[in-house]
Design a protein around this motif. Sequence first.
Motif, short mmCIF file in Angstrom:
data_model
loop_
_atom_site.label_atom_id
_atom_site.label_comp_id
_atom_site.label_asym_id
_atom_site.label_seq_id
_atom_site.Cartn_x
_atom_site.Cartn_y
_atom_site.Cartn_z
N SER A 110 0.83 -1.20 0.00
CA SER A 110 0.00 0.00 0.00
C SER A 110 0.87 1.25 0.00
O SER A 110 1.93 1.29 0.63
CB SER A 110 -0.94 0.01 1.20
OG SER A 110 -0.21 0.04 2.41
N TYR A 111 0.39 2.29 -0.70
CA TYR A 111 1.09 3.57 -0.78
C TYR A 111 0.76 4.45 0.42
O TYR A 111 1.62 5.15 0.95
CB TYR A 111 0.71 4.25 -2.09
CG TYR A 111 1.37 5.58 -2.34
CD1 TYR A 111 2.75 5.71 -2.35
CD2 TYR A 111 0.60 6.72 -2.59
CE1 TYR A 111 3.36 6.92 -2.59
CE2 TYR A 111 1.20 7.94 -2.85
CZ TYR A 111 2.58 8.05 -2.84
OH TYR A 111 3.16 9.26 -3.08
N ARG A 112 -0.48 4.43 0.86
CA ARG A 112 -0.94 5.11 2.07
C ARG A 112 -1.92 4.18 2.78
O ARG A 112 -2.60 3.36 2.15
CB ARG A 112 -1.65 6.43 1.74
CG ARG A 112 -0.76 7.48 1.09
CD ARG A 112 0.15 8.13 2.12
NE ARG A 112 0.90 9.24 1.53
CZ ARG A 112 2.09 9.12 0.96
NH1 ARG A 112 2.64 7.90 0.88
NH2 ARG A 112 2.72 10.15 0.45
N ASP A 113 -2.03 4.30 4.09
CA ASP A 113 -3.01 3.49 4.82
C ASP A 113 -3.54 4.26 6.02
O ASP A 113 -2.83 5.06 6.64
CB ASP A 113 -2.39 2.16 5.25
CG ASP A 113 -1.27 2.33 6.26
OD1 ASP A 113 -1.57 2.35 7.47
OD2 ASP A 113 -0.10 2.47 5.84
N LEU A 114 -4.80 4.03 6.30
CA LEU A 114 -5.49 4.59 7.46
C LEU A 114 -6.24 3.46 8.14
O LEU A 114 -6.45 2.38 7.56
CB LEU A 114 -6.47 5.69 7.02
CG LEU A 114 -5.88 6.88 6.24
CD1 LEU A 114 -7.00 7.70 5.62
CD2 LEU A 114 -5.03 7.74 7.15
N HIS A 115 -6.69 3.70 9.37
CA HIS A 115 -7.46 2.64 10.03
C HIS A 115 -8.39 3.22 11.09
O HIS A 115 -8.16 4.33 11.60
CB HIS A 115 -6.53 1.60 10.66
CG HIS A 115 -5.70 2.12 11.79
ND1 HIS A 115 -4.44 2.67 11.62
CD2 HIS A 115 -5.96 2.18 13.14
CE1 HIS A 115 -3.96 3.03 12.79
NE2 HIS A 115 -4.86 2.76 13.73
N LEU A 116 -9.41 2.47 11.40
CA LEU A 116 -10.33 2.74 12.51
C LEU A 116 -10.39 1.50 13.38
O LEU A 116 -10.23 0.37 12.88
CB LEU A 116 -11.74 3.07 11.99
CG LEU A 116 -11.94 4.37 11.20
CD1 LEU A 116 -13.37 4.42 10.66
CD2 LEU A 116 -11.66 5.59 12.06
N TRP A 117 -10.65 1.70 14.67
CA TRP A 117 -10.88 0.58 15.57
C TRP A 117 -12.38 0.48 15.80
O TRP A 117 -13.02 1.42 16.27
CB TRP A 117 -10.15 0.78 16.90
CG TRP A 117 -8.66 0.82 16.75
CD1 TRP A 117 -7.87 1.92 16.71
CD2 TRP A 117 -7.80 -0.29 16.58
NE1 TRP A 117 -6.56 1.58 16.54
CE2 TRP A 117 -6.47 0.22 16.46
CE3 TRP A 117 -7.99 -1.68 16.52
CZ2 TRP A 117 -5.37 -0.62 16.28
CZ3 TRP A 117 -6.88 -2.50 16.35
CH2 TRP A 117 -5.60 -1.98 16.23
N ILE A 118 -12.98 -0.65 15.44
CA ILE A 118 -14.44 -0.80 15.51
C ILE A 118 -14.81 -1.97 16.40
O ILE A 118 -14.03 -2.92 16.58
CB ILE A 118 -15.07 -0.95 14.11
CG1 ILE A 118 -14.65 -2.28 13.48
CG2 ILE A 118 -14.69 0.21 13.20
CD1 ILE A 118 -15.42 -2.59 12.21
N ASP A 119 -16.01 -1.86 16.96
CA ASP A 119 -16.60 -2.95 17.75
C ASP A 119 -17.84 -3.45 17.03
O ASP A 119 -18.69 -2.65 16.60
CB ASP A 119 -16.99 -2.46 19.14
CG ASP A 119 -15.79 -1.99 19.96
OD1 ASP A 119 -14.68 -2.50 19.72
OD2 ASP A 119 -15.97 -1.09 20.81
N VAL A 120 -17.96 -4.76 16.89
CA VAL A 120 -19.16 -5.38 16.32
C VAL A 120 -19.65 -6.39 17.35
O VAL A 120 -19.02 -7.43 17.57
CB VAL A 120 -18.87 -6.06 14.98
CG1 VAL A 120 -20.15 -6.68 14.42
CG2 VAL A 120 -18.27 -5.09 13.99
N ARG A 121 -20.79 -6.10 17.97
CA ARG A 121 -21.27 -6.99 19.03
C ARG A 121 -22.78 -6.87 19.17
O ARG A 121 -23.40 -5.90 18.78
CB ARG A 121 -20.60 -6.63 20.36
CG ARG A 121 -20.77 -5.17 20.77
CD ARG A 121 -19.88 -4.83 21.94
NE ARG A 121 -19.93 -3.40 22.24
CZ ARG A 121 -19.14 -2.82 23.12
NH1 ARG A 121 -18.27 -3.52 23.82
NH2 ARG A 121 -19.25 -1.51 23.35
N GLU A 122 -23.33 -7.93 19.77
CA GLU A 122 -24.76 -7.97 20.03
C GLU A 122 -25.10 -6.98 21.16
O GLU A 122 -24.31 -6.79 22.08
CB GLU A 122 -25.19 -9.37 20.46
CG GLU A 122 -24.95 -10.44 19.42
CD GLU A 122 -26.06 -10.46 18.37
OE1 GLU A 122 -27.02 -9.67 18.49
OE2 GLU A 122 -25.94 -11.27 17.43
N ILE A 123 -26.25 -6.36 21.05
CA ILE A 123 -26.70 -5.45 22.11
C ILE A 123 -27.68 -6.18 23.01
O ILE A 123 -28.59 -6.85 22.56
CB ILE A 123 -27.37 -4.20 21.50
CG1 ILE A 123 -26.32 -3.41 20.73
CG2 ILE A 123 -27.99 -3.34 22.59
CD1 ILE A 123 -26.80 -2.12 20.13
#
Length: 294
Positions: A281-294
Amino acid sequence: MSHRNKIPTDIQVVIALVLLTCIFITIPTLSNTPIRTALGLPMVLFLPGYALIAALFPARDDLDGIERLALSFGLSIAVVPLIGLALNYTPWGIRLFPILISLSAFTIIMCTIAVFRRNSLPEDDELSVPFYSMYISAKEEITKKPENKLDRVLTILLVISILASIVTLAYVVVTPKEGEKFTEFYILGPEGMADGYPTGLQPGQSGSVIIGVVNHEYADTEYSIELLLENNSQLIDQDLHHINLQHNQTWEKEVTFTPASIGEDMKLQFLLYKDNNMTESYRDLHLWIDVREI
């Protein structure tokens, strides 16, 4: 025309240059020509200071030519930032046309004051710049037959050197400099702001972000974008390949993704590839996400 109504030649030249600069900046067909830059530099670096010096020191003996020339540059460098600072506290701000209007008005007002002050002086004391006499003197110096062949050769070399210096300076001024090559790569929330990112989702729920790319590579460039969750799962169906951008062109698109797994603090990567090089990759970004049941 009487002496007291006369506009000195140097003041006429200053006003003419100010008007020409305004024309070449405001008319679209002329604003993209190198002449705009050639006129704009004196407008910023010399003319305001010269007009101010002309208003403050109207008499011939107030300053000699070298002092007047040096102070013109120095005061221009001092006056222009002060005008910009004043504009910063107005509704118009520091933009091209407010700056152009302010500098033009300041220079013309100073020229008007200089005309009145010079016309109030005795004619022998009034400052005048003998453009025509200088031209005739220079012409005679160049064209007169030298005493020997060596003097003629040296005169020709001097003229060629001066012309070469002028051409070189003009080229350096009007030729755009190629700066650092880079690409802007950014992600925004759904509202187009740098917040509100979809970092908390339920299983099967989709999130959306706006992805932006700005080409500053000084060449047409092809980009591709991938979204990966925990380095191994492609999250989108949209085609984000073969994005062709010209220099300084901006691309933005809203992208919707659907996580395929459940977890906390999962790394959602946005990878930008350049010129079909998909191995790194020439550039990269990221997010930290949560995927869970409520």
